[in-house]
Design a protein around this motif. Structure first.
Motif, mmCIF file in Angstrom:
data_model
loop_
_atom_site.group_PDB
_atom_site.id
_atom_site.type_symbol
_atom_site.label_atom_id
_atom_site.label_comp_id
_atom_site.label_asym_id
_atom_site.label_seq_id
_atom_site.Cartn_x
_atom_site.Cartn_y
_atom_site.Cartn_z
ATOM 1 N N GLY A 20 0.817 -1.202 0.000
ATOM 2 C CA GLY A 20 0.000 0.000 0.000
ATOM 3 C C GLY A 20 0.849 1.249 0.000
ATOM 4 O O GLY A 20 2.068 1.196 -0.183
ATOM 5 N N LYS A 21 0.188 2.392 0.220
ATOM 6 C CA LYS A 21 0.896 3.675 0.233
ATOM 7 C C LYS A 21 1.223 4.138 1.640
ATOM 8 O O LYS A 21 2.057 5.025 1.813
ATOM 9 N N ASP A 22 0.526 3.613 2.618
ATOM 10 C CA ASP A 22 0.815 3.984 4.004
ATOM 11 C C ASP A 22 0.467 2.812 4.906
ATOM 12 O O ASP A 22 -0.696 2.590 5.239
ATOM 13 N N SER A 23 1.484 2.072 5.283
ATOM 14 C CA SER A 23 1.245 0.876 6.100
ATOM 15 C C SER A 23 0.757 1.247 7.494
ATOM 16 O O SER A 23 0.081 0.451 8.150
ATOM 17 N N GLY A 24 1.134 2.414 7.970
ATOM 18 C CA GLY A 24 0.759 2.825 9.316
ATOM 19 C C GLY A 24 1.518 2.108 10.416
ATOM 20 O O GLY A 24 1.258 2.327 11.592
ATOM 21 N N VAL A 25 2.438 1.230 10.039
ATOM 22 C CA VAL A 25 3.210 0.478 11.041
ATOM 23 C C VAL A 25 4.701 0.627 10.758
ATOM 24 O O VAL A 25 5.112 1.127 9.707
ATOM 25 N N SER A 26 5.495 0.159 11.712
ATOM 26 C CA SER A 26 6.949 0.256 11.569
ATOM 27 C C SER A 26 7.466 -0.798 10.594
ATOM 28 O O SER A 26 6.798 -1.794 10.301
ATOM 29 N N LEU A 212 6.075 1.648 -8.497
ATOM 30 C CA LEU A 212 5.176 2.178 -7.472
ATOM 31 C C LEU A 212 5.912 2.266 -6.151
ATOM 32 O O LEU A 212 6.337 1.256 -5.604
ATOM 33 N N GLU A 213 6.062 3.462 -5.634
ATOM 34 C CA GLU A 213 6.648 3.594 -4.303
ATOM 35 C C GLU A 213 5.674 2.931 -3.320
ATOM 36 O O GLU A 213 4.510 3.305 -3.259
ATOM 37 N N THR A 214 6.188 1.961 -2.584
ATOM 38 C CA THR A 214 5.297 1.046 -1.874
ATOM 39 C C THR A 214 5.706 0.903 -0.421
ATOM 40 O O THR A 214 6.891 0.845 -0.098
ATOM 41 N N ASP A 215 4.711 0.801 0.451
ATOM 42 C CA ASP A 215 4.931 0.331 1.813
ATOM 43 C C ASP A 215 4.634 -1.170 1.824
ATOM 44 O O ASP A 215 3.546 -1.585 1.409
#
Lengths: 392, 178
Positions: A20-26, A212-215
């Motif tokens: 995704g674009k923002d994993s929200g995790v470390s 794609l810049e990816t998390d």
């Protein structure tokens, strides 16, 4: 007799986080999630692990954080490799070496990055690399991988007549394959018109030339080929591994200008070693997952790994040969351009699934030999690659 | 013995290091003291290393130079202590002719860094120096738009003083010779 490394180790499991674009995790959490998924795929647990390996450029959680986070307090063997995409397959090759040498039996290899939400390549949030070539580039606004590869792609266009439509054929074709990949971030088909209408990033690259810049994270479980036969999944042997190739410092800072001709990549030097270890050649490869940070890197690797003549990468890609039913299916998961960018390891994971025969609608029928490759190099003096075979 | 380096010869004196020294790479904040600004982001300035500091010092004096190995005469750039061909550590600066040929270029439209956001689209060249094979520099295209570019286009160096202690080498199409 082949090299001691040949077929000594096998991939027993693969695992992913969602992309995704923002994993929200470390990145620690991403790494743990992918590793646990890969161990589960193999039918193993953290207690079976005696080696851990990754690569990073100051952007991710190291083995000495990730292993204890999973309760692996004694890392029997570890590797914290500095580097980006060019070393992605060197990490896997070195883990196979550790297994072949008897230093470790079961190694988890991972790459975990928040490449969109935290550390954008060439952009903010990322500490600058050491001076070296960068000092001659950054002050001019030459900073991002897209710009560097644009210079290499332009030189290839000037030398061989490689056309925008050849680059576009890679982007359009990989999106077509991503439709069969539920992990892929981009699955909606695109046309050549869509490609040509997408905005410029760094000419000759448009938006749809760029990955794609990816998390996300991806992990592979490696163990001895012998042990892998007793595990849950059909094993996939690491039949050959190679790295190096030099020829990457495109300043040309070498004797007689090594690296001066950027139309050939480090893969051209590495490929003969890789094929020789396996006792195989380009014609034996059933499916190839070629590092695609940008469309052009696929074209130059088609040439440098011997699938077509020098300069013919563009026409070869545009011929349809890279489709699932084509002569050489390439980037069956959609690649970094459509699946997501986990810096190389997700190419190896896709190759494993192809050779296990569980790639679903994007399966290459009867695939037995796969090539999976790293960034073909403009920095870090080389590349790395694996030849994988179905251990049937 | 094959590959054995020739005995090290006394090295030619080089320009004294600039004082204060060029900031070293390794941190995002490379601005110099006293240059604090809230409005204009600083251009990224990866520091010179101990091999290249003298080269940058020459550039500040509007001299473009390459190294010439006094062992085997190979010209090299960027600056390195050892000759990659004969491994000699003996070398001297040689003034570049300051001319080259366009090897490649890219026109950047995406603002990858805030310091360059106001400059897009801008054109960066990779230039093959006329001094010898395998010598490449990067720099901005000056004095023309990218529509003039073609493989092998002759260009000449121009020095751009870009801020305190920073001079850059850019490239403009070479004046036609009579």
């Amino acid at each position: 007799m082949g090299a001691p490394l040949r077929d000594a180790a096998a991939v027993a499991g693969v695992g992913y986080t969602p992309f995704g674009k923002d994993s929200g995790v470390s990145t620690t959490t991403l790494a743990c999630e992918a590793i646990l998924a890969a161990l589960d795929d193999a039918g193993l647990g953290p207690e079976d692990v005696d080696g851990i390996a990754t690569h990073r450029v100051g952007d991710s959680s190291p083995p000495w954080v990730v292993a204890p986070a999973l309760g692996i307090e004694d890392q029997g063997w570890y590797l914290d490799q500095f580097g980006g995409g060019s070393v992605s397959h060197a990490v896997l090759g070195q883990a196979a070496m550790a297994i072949a040498a008897g230093v470790a039996e079961t190694v988890v290899c991972y790459r975990a990055i928040n490449a969109r939400s935290e550390f954008r390549m060439g952009g903010q949030g990322r500490p600058p690399a050491g001076a070296f070539d960068l000092q001659y580039q950054a002050p001019y606004g030459l900073l991002a991988p897209a710009q560097h590869y644009a210079l290499l792609a332009r030189a290839h266009m000037l030398a061989y007549g490689t056309a925008h439509e050849h680059l576009g054929a890679v982007a359009v074709g990989q999106r077509e394959k991503a439709a069969g990949n539920p992990r892929a971030l981009k699955r909606a088909p695109i046309t050549m018109e869509d490609y040509l209408a997408s905005r410029w990033i760094a000419e000759p690259f448009r938006l749809l030339d760029c990955c794609l810049e990816t998390d996300g994270a991806c992990a592979l479980v490696l163990t001895s080929a012998e042990r892998a036969r007793d595990l849950r999944r059909p094993p996939v042997n690491i039949t050959a591994a190679a790295w190096g190739g030099g020829h990457s410092s495109y300043s040309g800072a070498g004797a007689g200008g090594i690296g001066a001709d950027t139309t050939t990549s480090a893969a051209a030097r590495l490929a003969p070693r890789l094929y020789a270890m396996a006792g195989l050649g380009p014609a034996d490869v059933d499916v190839a997952e070629l590092y695609d940070c940008f469309t052009w890197t696929v074209l130059v690797q088609l040439e440098d790994y011997g699938f077509c003549a020098k300069g013919e990468g563009g026409p070869y890609a545009a011929s349809g040969a890279l489709r699932i039913g084509g002569e050489l299916p390439v980037n069956t998961h959609g690649g970094f351009l459509s699946e997501g960018y986990v810096h190389g390891i997700n190419h190896a994971a896709e190759a494993v699934q192809q050779l296990r025969g569980d790639a679903g609608p994007r399966q290459v029928p009867g695939a037995e030999v796969a090539l999976s490759t790293a960034q073909p190099g403009y920095v870090l003096a080389g590349t790395s690659a694996l030849l994988l075979t179905a251990a049937r | 013995m094959p590959g054995a380096p020739p005995a090290a010869e006394p090295r030619r004196p080089r320009p004294a290091p600039r004082t204060p020294p060029v900031p070293q790479a390794g941190g995002a904040d490379l601005r110099q003291k006293g240059e604090e600004t809230m409005t204009e982001p600083e251009r990224p300035r990866p520091g010179a290393d101990r091999d290249s500091a003298a080269w940058w010092e020459l550039v500040r004096g509007h001299r473009l130079a390459v190294q010439r190995c006094t062992g085997c005469a190979l010209l090299r750039f960027p600056a390195r202590e050892y000759c990659p061909a004969c491994r000699s550590r003996s070398w001297e600066w040689q003034d570049s002719a300051g001319t080259g040929r366009v090897a490649s270029w890219t026109v950047t439209h995406q603002p990858f860094h805030p310091a360059f956001a106001a400059e897009v689209p801008y054109t960066v060249l990779r230039v093959a120096l006329d001094d010898g094979p395998g010598l490449h520099c990067w720099g901005r295209l000056a004095g023309a738009g990218p529509e003039v570019l073609a493989a092998g286009l002759p260009v000449e160096a121009v020095f751009t003083d870009a801020g305190p202690g920073l001079t850059l080498v850019d490239w403009r199409p070479a004046a036609p010779r009579r």
